[in-house]
Design a protein around this motif. Structure first.
Motif, mmCIF file in Angstrom:
data_model
loop_
_atom_site.group_PDB
_atom_site.id
_atom_site.type_symbol
_atom_site.label_atom_id
_atom_site.label_comp_id
_atom_site.label_asym_id
_atom_site.label_seq_id
_atom_site.Cartn_x
_atom_site.Cartn_y
_atom_site.Cartn_z
ATOM 1 N N ARG B 231 0.740 -1.199 -0.100
ATOM 2 C CA ARG B 231 0.016 0.009 -0.027
ATOM 3 C C ARG B 231 0.932 1.142 0.153
ATOM 4 N NH1 ARG B 231 -2.162 1.073 6.283
ATOM 5 N NH2 ARG B 231 -0.131 1.142 7.106
ATOM 6 N N ARG B 232 0.239 2.467 -0.420
ATOM 7 C CA ARG B 232 1.097 3.669 -0.444
ATOM 8 C C ARG B 232 1.146 4.082 0.916
ATOM 9 N NH1 ARG B 232 4.620 5.096 -4.318
ATOM 10 N NH2 ARG B 232 3.767 4.827 -6.234
ATOM 11 N N SER B 233 2.003 4.580 1.413
ATOM 12 C CA SER B 233 2.170 5.166 2.454
ATOM 13 C C SER B 233 1.202 6.275 3.044
ATOM 14 C CB SER B 233 3.765 5.591 3.058
ATOM 15 O OG SER B 233 3.726 6.451 4.152
ATOM 16 N N ASN B 485 -7.022 10.136 -1.962
ATOM 17 C CA ASN B 485 -6.203 8.807 -1.647
ATOM 18 C C ASN B 485 -6.275 7.936 -2.852
ATOM 19 O OD1 ASN B 485 -5.373 9.627 0.922
ATOM 20 N ND2 ASN B 485 -7.470 9.311 1.729
ATOM 21 N N SER B 486 -6.540 8.473 -4.146
ATOM 22 C CA SER B 486 -6.519 7.594 -5.246
ATOM 23 C C SER B 486 -5.432 6.562 -5.199
ATOM 24 C CB SER B 486 -6.815 8.517 -6.484
ATOM 25 O OG SER B 486 -6.680 7.620 -7.735
ATOM 26 N N GLY B 487 -5.624 5.650 -5.389
ATOM 27 C CA GLY B 487 -4.318 4.553 -5.624
ATOM 28 C C GLY B 487 -3.905 4.224 -4.331
ATOM 29 N N GLU B 488 -4.318 4.548 -3.245
ATOM 30 C CA GLU B 488 -3.743 4.249 -1.870
ATOM 31 C C GLU B 488 -3.483 2.794 -1.642
ATOM 32 O OE1 GLU B 488 -1.797 5.265 1.363
ATOM 33 O OE2 GLU B 488 -3.146 6.839 -0.026
ATOM 34 N N LEU B 489 -4.453 1.901 -2.059
ATOM 35 C CA LEU B 489 -4.329 0.610 -1.912
ATOM 36 C C LEU B 489 -5.112 0.000 -2.935
ATOM 37 C CD1 LEU B 489 -3.709 -1.829 -0.017
ATOM 38 C CD2 LEU B 489 -5.646 -1.470 1.278
ATOM 39 N N ARG B 490 -4.533 -1.085 -3.330
ATOM 40 C CA ARG B 490 -4.956 -2.009 -4.339
ATOM 41 C C ARG B 490 -4.915 -3.242 -3.824
ATOM 42 N NH1 ARG B 490 -3.662 -0.059 -10.346
ATOM 43 N NH2 ARG B 490 -4.435 2.253 -10.097
ATOM 44 N N PRO B 491 -5.698 -3.761 -3.025
ATOM 45 C CA PRO B 491 -5.437 -5.053 -2.208
ATOM 46 C C PRO B 491 -5.160 -6.268 -3.328
ATOM 47 C CG PRO B 491 -7.729 -4.471 -1.964
ATOM 48 C CD PRO B 491 -6.995 -3.217 -2.747
#
Lengths: 188, 666
Positions: B231-233, B485-491
């Motif tokens: 994930r992005r920090s 927070n686009s692209g914050e987390l792509r699980p």
């Protein structure tokens, strides 16, 4: 082969006689001498036919010793497939001070047959037939038996210091003559 | 009542084989004739063991009888006789083949467990009796009826042989439940399961008397990636965190290394020492503005390769165009330049709209109409349509900070003076974030349809705010908040899972949102500035990691994909015009796919899929299982009578051959 041997003897001015036999003496060429008699020898040999009877060397030897007035060299040209055994005939010749010389002839197939399975064998002399199933094992036993037969001829000839030459029918007669002469030391 | 019935009465025709045998016996085969000079030796040879006369006569008759007996047994086998109780007890079997990820484990003989299961299934199918029926179910990922009830053995064998290997988890329990539904009307029906025993509910299945479980494969050691996410920090715009679990499924301690690559560039190498049965967890921090495929790979070679690699999608961070309209403010310019991913442009003229996908920062400049888009106004010196400038504040000291707002996170401004701050009378709804003792906003968020604005009322050159840590933190928070927070987390998903994706933006130029993550703090109306135009969703397609194309149906801008039974990167993209109606096809690996592999293509959604399954990676069976080899369906009632008749016929013909070779029969 017989003609070649006869010609050699006639050329040396030896006297030559021929007996054709199976179970008995079938035909006789009386004693003859001289190179010019070779045609009568050839004619005698040409007129010989298979008799259809079994082989009996002893009968032929008996007839020979009764006919011959003098002893001499006897060349036995045969396959020696004698049901009664070849020894008695040769023994008789030896006893009467003949000098037997054996030339045994047979075909390659007789020594090394390759037939397997069910087969009907016909005796070319007697016309007898046998229905047999020849297996590998039987084939091995045949070859062993045939080898023992050849060894018995060798052993007999060695024992009585007889000359013995064995050949197959596919060997040209001139080669055989030369081989016999080399063995005897008559030629190089 | 007939005790014995024939399943194949047409087999009687084969009895006609006896006719040629009898004819051959009567006619006899003419023997070959061979002329020999003498029979002397042959007579001696055969007279030594002369058969007795009566036996000689009978040996041909015995041979004939043996041959007729052989024909009789053969005909009997072809008639397929059934005992009357067998006729009434035709079996219905459901064969459940486990084709989950653990079945891909390679055994000592070099073959996979699934290959062994296929071979075992072949044994079972070939032992079916006439009238028996069988169905084949798969139990990998999601239970599936591969072939319905049939007695056609060739179709059953083909179904088993073409059963694909999957990276999905075992679902034997569901498959057994489906099998029981298939056999709902047949109480005598049986369920046969072929599995490696790597399932946690094995005991419960073994307790089911209707289920017979046969095992394939033996226990194997394995080292596996059992958790992998990136994930992005939350603190660093270009930072990212990797969560990695590696588990040792063996009885010996293991050493290994994990290589981490981002788009094939080596990022990190992590040496690990793992105790037997233990799991090592690592959280790794790295920075990269570039997104891409983040792959973790174990450097070990073990029985199961699927769980030695983990893949995740790292969202790309794109630079944010920030336009600073100022006559010259070194504090503000310096702070903006220090924020990562800010592409700063300084001008003196205020534009009518904020930069596309960017942020407009107005320093002391206030046009009459506040520009549309995302706007930050610092020290406003005039009125506009959003507020009316009031009098300077008497005590511009910070009294309260809204700690819940993401804009003021980690901002400490207690008793800090905001010199030059002025009263702002807003014309619309605002969220005050920092207020003075009289509750006048020093920092406020203005909600508006054309994009939110943030107003900071403070003269930076007069106070000490720019010298405090809080100021760059505040500006960074604001910029990142505007970025969203686009692209914050792509699980990364586990295999066997299904997921719904929002594909509404795949036909627009807007950046793709994370597939499943949502964030309540995201501004509601940020994406409308340049992408308000909506388009009709196009047909979508799903590309598997092995380049298989699967058409997708969209419903209300949503597509549901899964269960994903293959590890790797899955791609959802608009269907091409020429193959939009194509069924499952194999795309040629070429330039066509190269474009969609790019992270820059907003119409493409990429979903990472890993095994990450403790039960599947543990290759040690959970219990004792019977081996199917040599059993066939014996335990289901024994072999058919025709099988034994065929065996007897074979034994008879062998005996006849043996007797013939020894001249016992003719």
């Amino acid at each position: 082969m017989a003609a070649a041997l006869a010609y050699i003897a006639l050329a040396d001015l030896d006297r030559v006689s021929m007996l054709a036999y199976s179970d008995t003496v079938k035909d006789v060429l009386p004693l003859t001498r001289g190179k010019n008699r070779v045609l009568s020898v050839l004619r005698f040999l040409e007129n010989l036919e298979p008799s259809g009877a079994e082989t009996r060397l002893q009968a032929a030897a008996t007839s020979l010793v009764h006919r011959a007035t003098r002893s001499g060299l006897v060349i036995v040209l045969s396959d020696l497939y004698d049901q009664q055994g070849f020894r008695e005939g040769l023994d008789l010749l030896r006893y009467r001070r003949f000098e037997p010389h054996v030339i045994q002839m047979h075909t390659a197939a007789e020594a090394n047959p390759t037939w397997l399975g069910d087969i009907e064998l016909e005796d070319s002399e007697t016309g007898d037939r046998r229905k047999l199933t020849i297996t590998e094992r039987k084939l091995r036993q045949y070859k062993q038996l045939y080898q023992e037969f050849l060894e018995s001829i060798d052993h007999y000839c060695r024992t009585y210091s007889l000359s013995c030459t064995r050949t197959t029918t596919d060997l040209p007669f001139d080669e055989l003559i030369l081989r016999m002469m080399r063995t005897a030391g008559m030629t190089a | 009542m007939n005790i014995l019935e024939f399943a194949n009465p047409s087999g009687w025709w084969w009895a006609a084989l006896a006719i040629p045998i009898l004819l051959l016996y009567i006619l006899k085969i003419r023997l070959r004739r061979q002329t020999v000079p003498t029979l002397l030796f042959w007579d001696r040879l055969f007279d030594e063991k002369k058969p007795r006369a009566w036996w000689q006569r009978l040996r041909h008759l015995l041979s004939l009888l043996l041959q007729l007996a052989f024909v009789a047994l053969l005909v009997a086998a072809l008639l397929d006789p059934l005992w009357s109780w067998q006729k009434n007890q035709q079996r219905h079997i459901v064969l459940v083949v486990d084709n989950s990820a653990s079945m891909q484990a390679i055994e000592q003989d070099g073959a996979s467990r699934l290959d062994a299961a296929r071979a075992s299934a072949g044994v079972l199918i070939r032992s079916m009796r006439s009238g028996d029926r069988m169905a084949v179910l798969s139990a990998g990922g999601r239970s599936n009826v591969v072939l319905g009830m049939t007695d056609y053995q060739r179709a059953l064998l083909e179904a088993v042989d073409t059963l694909p290997a999957t990276d999905g988890p075992t679902d034997v329990t569901a498959a057994v439940a489906a099998a029981e539904r298939l056999l709902a009307d047949d109480e005598q029906g049986e369920i046969v399961v072929l599995t490696d025993g790597c399932l946690d509910d094995l005991e419960a299945l073994q307790a089911n008397e209707r289920v017979k479980i046969y095992g394939v494969g033996g226990p194997q050691d394995n080292l596996a990636i059992t958790r992998y996410q990136v994930r992005r920090s939350l603190l660093d715009a270009i930072g990212y965190q990797v969560l990695l679990d590696v588990t040792n499924f063996s009885d010996e301690p293991r050493d290994c290394r994990v290589e981490l690559t981002l788009s094939d560039d080596l990022v990190d190498v992590l040496p690990l020492e793992i105790e037997p049965g233990a799991t090592v967890t690592r959280i790794l921090d790295h920075t990269s503005a570039a997104g891409g495929e983040l792959v973790a790979k174990l450097d070990t070679t073990d029985a199961l390769a699927t769980d030695d690699t983990g893949v995740a999608v790292l969202p790309k961070r794109t630079p944010v165009p920030v336009q600073l309209v100022s006559e010259g403010n070194l504090f503000l310019q310096g702070v903006l330049e220090s924020i990562p991913l800010v592409d700063l442009q300084v001008t003196t003229e205020a534009p009518s709209v904020a930069p596309a996908e960017g942020i407009l920062v107005l320093d002391r400049v206030v046009p009459q109409q506040l520009p549309a888009g995302r706007v930050i106004v610092v020290d406003p010196q005039g009125s506009c349509d959003a507020w009316t400038l009031g009098e300077p504040m008497a005590q511009p000291i910070v009294a309260s900070v809204d700690e819940e707002s993401p804009l003021t996170q980690h901002v400490r401004l207690d008793n800090v003076l905001f010199p030059g701050a002025r009263q702002l009378n807003f014309t619309g709804p605002v969220d005050p974030l920092i207020q003075d003792p009289l509750d006048s906003p020093l920092l406020a968020r203005i909600r508006r349809g054309g994009g939110d604005a943030v107003v900071l009322s403070c003269n930076l050159e007069k106070g000490d705010l720019p010298l405090r840590i809080a100021f760059p933190v505040l500006m960074k928070n604001t910029i990142e908040w505007f970025q969203g927070n686009s692209g914050e987390l792509r699980p990364a998903l586990a295999t066997g899972r299904m997921v719904s994706l929002d594909v509404s933006s795949t036909a627009t130029d807007a950046p793709q949102q994370a597939p499943v993550a949502e964030n309540d703090d995201e501004p509601e109306d940020l994406a409308v500035v340049e992408s308000a135009e909506t388009t009709t969703a196009r047909p979508m397609e799903l590309i598997s990691p092995t380049q298989q194309t699967i058409p997708l149906a969209t419903t209300d801008d949503q597509v549901t994909i899964g269960p994903l039974l293959e590890t790797g990167l899955w791609t959802v993209r608009p269907a091409k015009e020429n193959d939009g109606n194509a069924a499952l096809t194999n795309t040629s690996a070429g330039q066509d796919d190269a474009s969609v592999e790019s992270d820059d293509d907003p119409s493409v959604i990429r979903v990472a899929c890993n095994l990450v399954n403790l039960a599947e990676s543990d290759l040690r069976p959970r219990g004792e299982l019977d081996d199917v080899e040599g059993r066939g369906l014996l335990t289901l009632g024994g072999q058919s009578l025709w099988f034994y008749l065929t065996l007897l016929a074979a034994a008879l013909i062998a005996a006849e051959w043996w007797l013939y070779q020894r001249r016992i029969v003719g």
